[in-house]
Motif scaffolding. Structure first.
Motif, PDB file in Angstrom:
ATOM      1  N   THR A 179     113.152  79.282 -22.268  1.00  0.00           N
ATOM      2  CA  THR A 179     112.943  79.521 -23.841  1.00  0.00           C
ATOM      3  C   THR A 179     111.364  80.095 -23.891  1.00  0.00           C
ATOM      4  O   THR A 179     110.682  79.662 -23.085  1.00  0.00           O
ATOM      5  N   PHE A 180     111.237  81.078 -24.772  1.00  0.00           N
ATOM      6  CA  PHE A 180     109.795  81.519 -25.030  1.00  0.00           C
ATOM      7  C   PHE A 180     109.804  82.057 -26.397  1.00  0.00           C
ATOM      8  O   PHE A 180     110.713  82.421 -27.041  1.00  0.00           O
ATOM      9  N   TYR A 181     108.626  82.240 -26.883  1.00  0.00           N
ATOM     10  CA  TYR A 181     108.457  82.758 -28.327  1.00  0.00           C
ATOM     11  C   TYR A 181     107.973  84.172 -28.350  1.00  0.00           C
ATOM     12  O   TYR A 181     107.498  84.826 -27.304  1.00  0.00           O
ATOM     13  N   LYS A 182     108.571  84.875 -29.498  1.00  0.00           N
ATOM     14  CA  LYS A 182     108.515  86.279 -29.502  1.00  0.00           C
ATOM     15  C   LYS A 182     108.063  86.721 -30.992  1.00  0.00           C
ATOM     16  O   LYS A 182     107.961  85.857 -31.799  1.00  0.00           O
ATOM     17  N   GLY A 183     107.495  88.012 -31.092  1.00  0.00           N
ATOM     18  CA  GLY A 183     106.984  88.149 -32.376  1.00  0.00           C
ATOM     19  C   GLY A 183     105.596  88.549 -32.432  1.00  0.00           C
ATOM     20  O   GLY A 183     105.104  89.026 -33.414  1.00  0.00           O
ATOM     21  N   THR A 184     104.985  88.512 -31.192  1.00  0.00           N
ATOM     22  CA  THR A 184     103.468  88.960 -31.432  1.00  0.00           C
ATOM     23  C   THR A 184     103.250  90.309 -30.500  1.00  0.00           C
ATOM     24  O   THR A 184     104.188  90.609 -29.579  1.00  0.00           O
ATOM     25  N   PHE A 185     102.378  90.777 -30.699  1.00  0.00           N
ATOM     26  CA  PHE A 185     101.904  91.974 -30.129  1.00  0.00           C
ATOM     27  C   PHE A 185     100.810  91.642 -28.780  1.00  0.00           C
ATOM     28  O   PHE A 185     100.659  92.625 -28.123  1.00  0.00           O
ATOM     29  N   ASP A 186     100.495  90.416 -28.989  1.00  0.00           N
ATOM     30  CA  ASP A 186      99.241  90.269 -27.915  1.00  0.00           C
ATOM     31  C   ASP A 186      99.827  90.221 -26.444  1.00  0.00           C
ATOM     32  O   ASP A 186     100.889  89.893 -26.095  1.00  0.00           O
ATOM     33  N   TYR A 187      99.046  91.094 -25.692  1.00  0.00           N
ATOM     34  CA  TYR A 187      99.597  91.472 -24.444  1.00  0.00           C
ATOM     35  C   TYR A 187      98.702  90.803 -23.456  1.00  0.00           C
ATOM     36  O   TYR A 187      97.712  90.389 -23.496  1.00  0.00           O
ATOM     37  N   ASN A 213     105.526  80.591 -37.301  1.00  0.00           N
ATOM     38  CA  ASN A 213     106.742  81.438 -37.648  1.00  0.00           C
ATOM     39  C   ASN A 213     107.238  82.370 -36.438  1.00  0.00           C
ATOM     40  O   ASN A 213     107.576  83.439 -36.728  1.00  0.00           O
ATOM     41  N   ALA A 214     107.011  81.898 -35.266  1.00  0.00           N
ATOM     42  CA  ALA A 214     107.295  82.751 -34.101  1.00  0.00           C
ATOM     43  C   ALA A 214     108.909  82.761 -33.907  1.00  0.00           C
ATOM     44  O   ALA A 214     109.410  81.753 -34.540  1.00  0.00           O
ATOM     45  N   PHE A 215     109.648  83.659 -33.133  1.00  0.00           N
ATOM     46  CA  PHE A 215     110.935  83.597 -33.019  1.00  0.00           C
ATOM     47  C   PHE A 215     111.077  82.779 -31.584  1.00  0.00           C
ATOM     48  O   PHE A 215     110.526  83.195 -30.555  1.00  0.00           O
ATOM     49  N   LEU A 216     111.931  81.873 -31.474  1.00  0.00           N
ATOM     50  CA  LEU A 216     112.145  81.132 -30.312  1.00  0.00           C
ATOM     51  C   LEU A 216     113.305  81.874 -29.610  1.00  0.00           C
ATOM     52  O   LEU A 216     114.519  81.902 -29.942  1.00  0.00           O
ATOM     53  N   PHE A 217     113.248  82.581 -28.630  1.00  0.00           N
ATOM     54  CA  PHE A 217     114.187  83.259 -27.617  1.00  0.00           C
ATOM     55  C   PHE A 217     114.928  81.845 -26.704  1.00  0.00           C
ATOM     56  O   PHE A 217     114.062  81.635 -25.712  1.00  0.00           O
ATOM     57  N   ASP A 218     116.155  81.892 -26.706  1.00  0.00           N
ATOM     58  CA  ASP A 218     116.828  80.985 -25.941  1.00  0.00           C
ATOM     59  C   ASP A 218     117.700  81.672 -24.851  1.00  0.00           C
ATOM     60  O   ASP A 218     118.538  82.225 -25.298  1.00  0.00           O
ATOM     61  N   THR A 219     117.062  81.665 -23.564  1.00  0.00           N
ATOM     62  CA  THR A 219     118.033  82.574 -22.718  1.00  0.00           C
ATOM     63  C   THR A 219     119.380  81.641 -22.208  1.00  0.00           C
ATOM     64  O   THR A 219     120.165  82.404 -21.522  1.00  0.00           O
ATOM     65  N   ARG A 220     119.771  80.435 -22.895  1.00  0.00           N
ATOM     66  CA  ARG A 220     121.244  79.964 -22.592  1.00  0.00           C
ATOM     67  C   ARG A 220     122.118  80.478 -23.571  1.00  0.00           C
ATOM     68  O   ARG A 220     123.243  80.108 -23.350  1.00  0.00           O
TER      69      ARG A 220
END
Length: 602
Positions: free
Chosen positions: A524-532, A546-553
């Protein structure tokens, strides 16, 4: 009896409170904060004129009848703040410049890809969301923004399915439209803003037209929700493009029996060099540029009518009126042919370690080139890159998108197409079918190919495209080619450093993880930022508000495949285990691959 009555009242009150809480959070989405960059840096990918043409040329989308001036006059549900204020739209991930001002081609001062158009014979200007909205990226590092034209957007655009978390532009837009219509004070301010001196004469008609558009939004939101059409939340930078286009074109427009669960969101692919590819789309299913672009416009909201006012299928030259703007689509396509891959900006992201990159070049030749360096041939006026297609059981990545496109079937018999007429159209099926087409069991790729062929023919006539012009507008005289491979394409990797996240479904956040075994990748990891992260070549994945949690399962989100690890090759294992120092060397080379600095390596 009195106790029962009191208990019933209490239950009703609790339900009312719960409903009020739900409505509040649906209408007041939890969005990340937005801080303007100190400066937006544009790389030397093309000219400033080309950039503006790409950003704001309309393609004929109408966003369910929403007018451009309506959009600009909308307020948030619980305040008088403009919904279309740049600093608010930026919180959904749309791209704005710090301190940007309205211009002649962007009079509403809206983000990249928010354009407008008028249909022939109509005074109304419609909100037109173009391909630039989804295919323009941005990276943030040390307070600076680096614009990636033709890159992958990270906005949350499509879904209008209500959730308590919110965060989707579609859901928030429906909430603002609803509050504007049903709150008399909001509608009064809205109407006076839109109509000005025509308020007295056009107020009632505006309310009627607005309700028609709102009803369309609400119908789609209800339909998508109660049918459970999109169970895998798309989140930033993704959409189930084929699934949404099929549900709109075959479900909404033909029959509810054609709705299919769309549980395979994919990333927005980068566009540079795309015009040189022999086949496009993640599964290599499309060939002709104009048909591909018409399909994209239909998916974003271009109007399309299959039936007349009496519900009878249109036939002959009456098929199929739409709002698609083929000359504008061609202008965008020709402009994109001048787009170069982004070159690594050393002054912003750090200097290249050239000796390490040279080691990475040798490792690339050994481990990557067989798939990612295609054969090139000259065909007519262009050089064509013949991309490698990797079956899902070989590459091992999440198969859901490829399987859905290949296996979902739709009943288009209501359109009463004549198979003999279809055989004469500019559609080429690969391989050529040995049996007549069964219009009751047509795949999404074949169905859309014939729909776009009809739409294209009608739009060409209305745009007065001559027979001599047609091959150029089609794109190199190509037919509307269709393939249905359960596979994904391996594209060339110039500029890949700027295209996070990775794999077709965006399930791997950085190139370093992509070169690592699956058990070393984040589940799992958080998405929604532009920070590189210029070291690992990806967006940062730490938690933030308020990040989006991406769940690869989840189905459609699996991060399997494309593995370099010890053991037997196959089933997603494509190469030997790469040691950490080898991965770092490859990353250093991928920063310069296809760019001017590659020639400077020792």
């Amino acid at each position: 009896m009195r106790l029962f009555y009191r208990l019933l009242v209490l239950i009703v009150m609790l339900l009312g409170v719960c409903l009020a809480v739900i409505l509040y959070y649906v209408a007041n989405p939890k969005l990340p904060t937005w801080t303007p960059a100190q400066q937006v840096h544009y790389l030397e990918q093309w000219s400033a004129t080309d950039r503006q043409t790409y950003y704001f040329t309309p393609q004929g989308t109408q966003v369910k009848g929403l007018r451009y001036d309506w959009f600009n006059a909308l307020e948030l549900p619980f305040s008088q703040q403009r919904f279309a204020a740049p600093e608010y739209l930026a919180r959904f991930g749309f791209l704005v410049d710090p301190g940007q001002k309205a211009t002649s081609n962007n009079p509403g001062n809206l983000p990249v890809g928010f354009a407008r158009h008028q249909n022939p014979g109509s005074p109304d200007q419609f909100l037109d969301i173009t391909c630039a909205a989804c295919h323009t990226g941005e990276l943030r590092f040390n307070g600076q923004a680096i614009r990636i034209d033709g890159g992958s957007a990270q906005h949350v655009l499509p879904s209008s399915v209500p959730t308590l978390r919110g965060g989707s532009f579609g859901q928030a837009l429906v909430a603002s439209l609803t509050s504007t219509y049903y709150n008399p004070w909001k509608f009064e301010r809205f109407a006076r803003n839109v109509l000005g001196q025509d308020y007295d004469t056009r107020h009632q008609q505006l309310r009627k037209d607005f309700k028609t558009s709102l009803d369309t939004f609400l119908k789609v939101a209800w339909n998508d929700t109660h049918r459970g059409l999109y169970p895998t939340e798309e989140g930033p930078g993704r959409t189930d493009a084929f699934g949404r286009i099929a549900n709109a074109s075959f479900g909404d427009a033909i029959s509810p029996a054609n709705y299919r669960v769309a549980n395979a969101p994919v990333d927005y692919p980068q566009l540079w060099d795309m015009w040189t590819f022999d086949w496009v789309q993640w599964n290599g299913s499309a060939q002709q540029p104009m048909a591909r672009n018409i399909g994209e416009a239909l998916g974003v909201g271009a109007t399309l009518n299959f039936f007349d006012s009496n519900g009878q299928p249109l036939k002959g030259d009456s098929r199929y009126p739409s709002s698609v703007r083929v000359r504008d689509l061609h202008q965008i396509e020709e402009t994109l042919q001048r787009l170069k891959p982004p070159a690594w900006p050393e002054d912003l992201l750090g200097a290249i370690d050239k000796p390490l990159a040279a080691k990475g070049r040798a490792l690339f030749a050994e481990n990557c080139a067989a798939c990612h360096v295609p054969r090139v041939t000259q065909e007519g006026e262009r050089w064509v890159q013949h991309l490698h297609m990797l079956p899902v059981d070989v590459i091992g990545t999440d198969p859901t998108a490829a399987n859905n496109i290949a296996s979902h079937r739709f009943d288009l018999t209501a359109l009463q197409w004549d198979p003999a007429e279809l055989a004469q159209m500019d559609v080429k099926l690969h391989p050529e079918p040995e049996e007549p087409l069964d219009l009751s069991q047509l795949s999404v790729a074949k169905g859309l190919a014939y729909v776009t062929a009809f739409v294209e023919n009608r739009a060409y006539r209305e745009a007065k495209v001559t027979a001599a012009e047609k091959p150029q507008l089609d794109g190199f005289g190509l037919p509307i080619g269709v393939r249905e491979k359960v596979a994904y394409k391996a594209r060339p990797l110039a500029g890949v450093w700027a295209t996070a996240p990775f794999l077709h479904n965006g399930s791997v956040p950085s190139i370093y993880q992509l070169l690592s075994p699956q058990d070393e990748r984040a589940t799992t990891f958080y998405k929604g930022t532009f920070d590189y992260d210029p070291r690992h070549l990806g967006y940062r994945t730490e938690a933030f508000t308020n990040a989006f949690l991406f769940d690869t399962r989840m189905t459609g989100n699996h991060n399997s495949g494309h593995e370099f690890r010890a053991g037997e090759r196959g089933n997603g294992v494509i190469g030997r285990l790469l040691q950490p120092e080898e991965r770092w060397a490859l990353l250093e080379y991928l920063k310069v691959l296809g760019g001017p600095m590659e020639a400077q390596l020792p």
